[in-house]
Design a protein around this motif. Structure first.
Motif, PDB file in Angstrom:
ATOM      1  N   GLU A 216     -23.889   8.853 -10.931  1.00 42.15           N
ATOM      2  CA  GLU A 216     -22.520   9.305 -11.149  1.00 42.15           C
ATOM      3  C   GLU A 216     -21.563   8.168 -10.850  1.00 42.15           C
ATOM      4  O   GLU A 216     -21.789   7.365  -9.939  1.00 42.15           O
ATOM      5  CB  GLU A 216     -22.201  10.512 -10.266  1.00 42.15           C
ATOM      6  N   LEU A 217     -20.468   8.112 -11.611  1.00 39.42           N
ATOM      7  CA  LEU A 217     -19.495   7.045 -11.408  1.00 39.42           C
ATOM      8  C   LEU A 217     -18.659   7.284 -10.159  1.00 39.42           C
ATOM      9  O   LEU A 217     -18.300   6.350  -9.447  1.00 39.42           O
ATOM     10  CB  LEU A 217     -18.576   6.947 -12.638  1.00 39.42           C
ATOM     11  N   ILE A 218     -18.348   8.561  -9.864  1.00 45.09           N
ATOM     12  CA  ILE A 218     -17.479   8.907  -8.737  1.00 45.09           C
ATOM     13  C   ILE A 218     -18.332   9.303  -7.539  1.00 45.09           C
ATOM     14  O   ILE A 218     -19.239  10.138  -7.670  1.00 45.09           O
ATOM     15  CB  ILE A 218     -16.537  10.071  -9.106  1.00 45.09           C
ATOM     16  N   ASP A 219     -18.037   8.740  -6.362  1.00 42.25           N
ATOM     17  CA  ASP A 219     -18.835   9.056  -5.179  1.00 42.25           C
ATOM     18  C   ASP A 219     -18.337  10.329  -4.507  1.00 42.25           C
ATOM     19  O   ASP A 219     -17.381  10.970  -4.962  1.00 42.25           O
ATOM     20  CB  ASP A 219     -18.874   7.872  -4.209  1.00 42.25           C
ATOM     21  N   GLN A 220     -18.961  10.692  -3.395  1.00 44.07           N
ATOM     22  CA  GLN A 220     -18.633  11.947  -2.703  1.00 44.07           C
ATOM     23  C   GLN A 220     -17.233  11.954  -2.116  1.00 44.07           C
ATOM     24  O   GLN A 220     -16.679  13.021  -1.836  1.00 44.07           O
ATOM     25  CB  GLN A 220     -19.669  12.208  -1.605  1.00 44.07           C
ATOM     26  N   ASP A 221     -16.646  10.780  -1.923  1.00 46.50           N
ATOM     27  CA  ASP A 221     -15.289  10.690  -1.398  1.00 46.50           C
ATOM     28  C   ASP A 221     -14.246  10.633  -2.506  1.00 46.50           C
ATOM     29  O   ASP A 221     -13.055  10.422  -2.225  1.00 46.50           O
ATOM     30  CB  ASP A 221     -15.155   9.453  -0.500  1.00 46.50           C
ATOM     31  N   GLY A 222     -14.688  10.789  -3.762  1.00 43.13           N
ATOM     32  CA  GLY A 222     -13.759  10.779  -4.877  1.00 43.13           C
ATOM     33  C   GLY A 222     -13.337   9.402  -5.338  1.00 43.13           C
ATOM     34  O   GLY A 222     -12.350   9.261  -6.064  1.00 43.13           O
TER      35      GLY A 222
END
Length: 342
Positions: A5-11
């Motif tokens: 995914e391009l976006i991590d868990q912190d957005g």
């Protein structure tokens, strides 16, 4: 291994170049904010996320361009075919308000992009196993395209993500000179892509892009005299905040290229045959482009607008690599001058 995914868990976005690509542009997970730092809602993100996919199919006998663009407020689709030998040219263009009957999945290497309006449809379907990007075009005029782009052999796309304005991001994945099979039915004739040695180039782009932006672009896909496939993707104006999308491919092997300068006449004495000059800072690219024809669109819907000129024509000049110099002497390709408000 591809980034999941391009976006991590912190957005947050991991900006840069991804040699193995990105599976999912999970944009709803992005911590999108206003310029004053206010968090944006999921609905705002859905309505602000732009996507498009452009595919070219080219050889000495045919130039084909098609695109699906989803801006949420509206969608746009176009298809054109040009015969360099007879100079015959046909194009169709559609706009669908509120992007009705338009969908582009957020996965660059799987999923679909579709557009339908009346008896006209364009579908791009991508599968991971086998790695095939198929194109189906059916127009009420009788024009039909059925193509399979092979992404299973030496598939090395350039996947890059950069900042877009103060708060957004722009992701793009480009490839050029991919093997292609299939057929075109046009003006009562049937063209077989394998016989014509048609090559494909793919541009898959998405993001929370600058409200107003522009770019110049150049692309080429050809078979060299020794049988190698050469592809080019060159750009200036949109993917330049830290990284660029400039690259060439030789039989699928990717070579990165530095910043590229585009010199051309936009107004005044500009003619359809006015030459473009493309030069890269690292000295690899030193090319001239001579337009033979163009597709143009000027649409102003107040909220969104485009001033778009895509030329098709011939490239001349030299590409200087560490161990060889490749000379181009009239190979067919594209350039583009594009302003967008979205």
């Amino acid at each position: 291994m591809a980034k999941k995914e391009l976006i991590d868990q912190d957005g947050q976005v991991d900006f840069g170049i991804f040699p193995d690509g990105v599976d999912d542009i999970n944009y709803l997970g992005f911590d999108l904010r206003s310029t004053m730092g206010k968090s944006r809602s999921s609905l705002f993100k859905k309505l602000s996320f732009n996507q498009f996919q452009f595919i070219s199919l080219s050889c000495e006998q045919l130039i084909i361009g098609l695109a699906i663009v989803d801006l949420k407020i509206a969608s746009h689709c176009f298809v054109y075919v040009y015969d360099p030998q007879t100079t015959e040219f046909d194009e169709v263009s559609f706009i669908s308000l509120l992007a009705l009957n338009t969908c582009i999945d957020s996965t660059p290497n799987t999923g679909q992009a579709t557009f339908r309006k009346g008896r006209n449809s364009v579908t791009i379907n991508t599968t991971a196993k086998p790695q095939i990007r198929s194109v189906e075009v059916n127009l009420k005029s009788g024009l039909k395209i059925s193509a399979c782009i092979d992404e299973s052999i030496n598939y090395n796309p350039l996947a890059v993500c950069v900042r877009a304005g103060f708060t957004g991001f722009h992701f793009t994945q480009k490839t050029a000179a991919l093997p292609c099979t299939g057929t075109l039915q046009w003006r009562g004739n049937k063209y077989v892509f394998e016989e014509l040695k048609v090559l494909a180039s793919v541009d898959w782009s998405a993001g929370f892009m600058r409200r107003e932006t522009f770019w110049n672009w150049g692309s080429l896909a050809c078979t060299l005299a020794d049988g190698r496939r050469l592809g080019l993707n060159l750009s200036a104006g949109v993917i330049e905040t830290g990284f660029t999308e400039n690259a060439l491919w030789l039989d699928g092997t990717l070579y990165k290229i530095d910043m590229v300068d585009f010199q051309f006449e936009r107004y005044g004495n500009a003619k359809a045959t006015s030459k473009w000059r493309l030069r890269s800072n690292d000295g690899i690219i030193n090319l001239y482009f001579e337009p033979a024809g163009k597709r143009q669109d000027k649409t102003n819907l107040i909220i969104i607008a485009t001033n778009f000129t895509q030329h098709f024509g011939r490239y001349y000049g030299e590409i200087t690599l560490a161990d060889e110099v490749i000379t181009l002497n009239g190979e067919w390709g594209f350039t583009e001058d594009h302003y967008a408000k979205w």
